[in-house]
Design an enzyme around this catalytic site. Structure first.
Site, short mmCIF file in Angstrom:
data_model
loop_
_atom_site.label_atom_id
_atom_site.label_comp_id
_atom_site.label_asym_id
_atom_site.label_seq_id
_atom_site.Cartn_x
_atom_site.Cartn_y
_atom_site.Cartn_z
N ASN A 1 -8.22 -37.70 -20.64
CA ASN A 1 -7.79 -36.74 -21.65
C ASN A 1 -8.81 -35.65 -21.94
O ASN A 1 -8.44 -34.52 -22.25
CB ASN A 1 -7.40 -37.46 -22.94
CG ASN A 1 -6.11 -38.23 -22.78
OD1 ASN A 1 -5.25 -37.88 -21.98
ND2 ASN A 1 -5.99 -39.31 -23.52
N TYR B 1 -19.77 -44.35 -32.01
CA TYR B 1 -19.45 -44.25 -30.58
C TYR B 1 -20.69 -44.21 -29.69
O TYR B 1 -20.57 -44.25 -28.46
CB TYR B 1 -18.60 -43.01 -30.32
CG TYR B 1 -17.31 -43.05 -31.10
CD1 TYR B 1 -16.28 -43.90 -30.72
CD2 TYR B 1 -17.13 -42.25 -32.22
CE1 TYR B 1 -15.10 -43.96 -31.43
CE2 TYR B 1 -15.94 -42.30 -32.95
CZ TYR B 1 -14.94 -43.15 -32.54
OH TYR B 1 -13.77 -43.21 -33.24
N HIS C 1 -17.32 -44.39 -23.17
CA HIS C 1 -16.78 -43.04 -23.24
C HIS C 1 -17.87 -41.99 -23.45
O HIS C 1 -17.61 -40.80 -23.30
CB HIS C 1 -15.76 -42.96 -24.37
CG HIS C 1 -14.44 -42.36 -23.99
ND1 HIS C 1 -14.02 -42.11 -22.71
CD2 HIS C 1 -13.40 -41.96 -24.79
CE1 HIS C 1 -12.80 -41.59 -22.72
NE2 HIS C 1 -12.40 -41.48 -23.97
#
Length: 178
Positions: A104, A13, A18
């Site tokens: 979220n 990631y 993100h």
């Protein structure tokens, strides 16, 4: 002041949209000569100097709130640096309080801590036609957008350090929006 940079752990990631929260907190750590470290079985990396605490939750984005109460004391100022699809790549926005805006990671933190904290949003842009939201936020930036986001991360880091330095929220907000 406790500053949370939101992202997802692991090299898979690293550099994704993100993870701009992680990237920004790491910039702040570098400016202060700090290294974020994971201790024992903790679910976060952390660094601190004086009364500035930097935290990267390692719980994955959707469970970021799981580490808040372990790192924030009552009455302590909290700042969360997070990606925002509703802003063009490279723009920043600073707000105090409010909702999750559908994010979220913020939902998880609000559930754990309540909504009264400062949010530093870094724009990552909306997904292109035919691209899902999960695929978009977990993708890497184009070279052009990466340059804009690098500048935004630097500006966001400076905004956080101005807040930490005692500058009034309204002054930092005005500076960030100029």
């Amino acid at each position: 002041m406790v500053v949370f940079g939101l992202g997802n752990p692991g090299t898979k990631y690293s550099g994704t949209r993100h993870n701009v929260g992680f990237d920004t907190v790491e910039r702040i750590a570098a400016l202060k000569g700090l290294k974020l470290r994971k201790r024992c079985f903790r679910l976060y990396r952390r660094a601190s100097i004086d009364d500035l605490v930097l935290v990267e939750p390692l719980t994955y984005m959707n469970s970021s709130g799981d580490v808040v109460n372990e790192n924030v004391e009552d009455g302590e100022e909290m700042v969360v640096v997070v990606d925002q699809m509703d802003l063009p790549a490279g723009k920043i926005r600073i707000r105090r309080g409010g909702g999750s805006a559908g994010h979220n990671g913020l939902k998880s933190i609000i559930a754990a801590h309540g909504p009264d904290f400062i949010r530093v949003y870094i724009g990552i842009g909306r997904p292109g036609e035919g691209v899902s939201v999960p695929d978009h936020v977990l993708s890497r930036f184009s070279a052009e957008d990466r340059k804009l986001v690098d500048e935004a991360e630097c500006k966001a880091a400076e905004a956080v350090l101005r807040l930490y330095g005692g500058e009034r929220f309204e002054s930092v907000l005005q500076w960030a929006n100029s």
